[in-house]
Design a protein around this motif. Structure first.
Motif, short mmCIF file in Angstrom:
data_model
loop_
_atom_site.label_atom_id
_atom_site.label_comp_id
_atom_site.label_asym_id
_atom_site.label_seq_id
_atom_site.Cartn_x
_atom_site.Cartn_y
_atom_site.Cartn_z
N PRO A 1 -2.20 -4.37 1.13
CA PRO A 1 -2.52 -4.11 0.29
C PRO A 1 -2.82 -3.64 -1.21
CG PRO A 1 0.08 -4.86 0.62
CD PRO A 1 -0.89 -5.43 1.31
N ARG A 2 -3.69 -5.11 -1.32
CA ARG A 2 -4.65 -5.28 -1.83
C ARG A 2 -6.70 -5.42 -1.92
NH1 ARG A 2 -3.81 -10.70 -6.19
NH2 ARG A 2 -1.32 -9.63 -6.75
N GLY A 3 -6.13 -5.13 -0.27
CA GLY A 3 -7.35 -4.58 0.38
C GLY A 3 -8.64 -5.48 1.16
N ASP B 1 -1.88 -2.29 5.58
CA ASP B 1 -2.83 -1.19 4.71
C ASP B 1 -2.40 -1.13 3.02
OD1 ASP B 1 -0.88 0.73 4.44
OD2 ASP B 1 -1.89 2.11 6.20
N ARG B 2 -3.15 0.15 2.44
CA ARG B 2 -3.24 0.31 1.84
C ARG B 2 -1.77 0.43 0.97
NH1 ARG B 2 -7.02 -1.38 -2.75
NH2 ARG B 2 -9.07 -2.42 -2.25
N GLN B 3 -0.76 1.02 1.53
CA GLN B 3 0.16 1.43 1.64
C GLN B 3 1.58 0.54 1.48
OE1 GLN B 3 1.03 5.56 3.55
NE2 GLN B 3 -1.57 5.25 3.96
#
Length: 200
Positions: free
Chosen positions: A43-45, A63-65
């Motif tokens: 989530p932090r990339g 992913d980012r979500q």
């Protein structure tokens, strides 16, 4: 070899013979052809070092979500079905459990690892998780159900099976490193980890 207990996680060393391992590699190739391996991000990339895909009704993605199960591969295709070989293995070892709904496929290339984590994105945590190791040796580390406790480690070899169930279902676990090139099973080296789980 005798069954081992690692902080509540059952280990079945050498449970799958060479023929079964080769057959499973063939099934994984077919899974990857239908749903290609991907390098997810947190989530932090931050990119994960392990590449992943899945088979079954749903697959696990990140992913980012956030971390979650999804009904389709991020590329838009349906996940392929869980291979019969793995369904039979689950039924043989876990006859009381519900049928698995997902088989997560993790590929560890040279330098890949998996930090300590719990498998808790599933709705019914009373159901077990079954893990199969194929290819290069992986240093498997298991802790308790809370972060920061004492951990134990063992080298998982090709054909080993681990079961997270009961007291070990929510144990923190991870793979610190692999011995790249330690197994001839995968022509280019690396480790495959197949984990079957009930999701709903």
């Amino acid at each position: 070899m005798p069954e081992l207990d690692l902080n509540g996680v059952r280990l079945l060393p050498g449970h799958l013979d060479a023929k079964a391992q080769a057959a499973l590699v063939g099934t994984v190739r077919r899974i990857c052809a239908a749903a290609p391996l991907m390098q997810h991000v947190t989530p932090r990339g931050q990119p994960l070092s392990v590449r992943m895909t899945a088979a079954g009704q749903v697959g696990w993605i990140s992913d980012r979500q956030g971390y979650r199960y999804a009904a389709r591969h991020p590329g838009g295709t349906d996940w392929p079905p869980i291979p019969d070989l793995l369904l039979r293995l689950w039924a043989d070892l876990l006859p009381e459990a519900r049928a698995p709904e997902c088989c997560l496929v993790n590929f560890y290339g040279e330098g890949a690892r998996m930090g300590l984590h719990q498998d808790r994105d599933e709705a019914d945590l009373s159901q077990p998780v079954l893990s199969v190791s194929l290819g290069d040796d992986g240093l498997f580390r298991v802790g308790g159900t809370a972060r920061g406790g004492k951990t134990r480690s063992v080298w998982l070899k090709s054909g080993d099976v681990a079961i997270l169930q009961g007291a070990g279902r929510l144990a923190y676990h991870g793979v610190d490193r692999i011995r790249f090139g330690s197994s001839p099973l995968l022509a280019q080296g690396g480790r495959l980890n197949l984990t079957l789980r009930v999701v709903t």
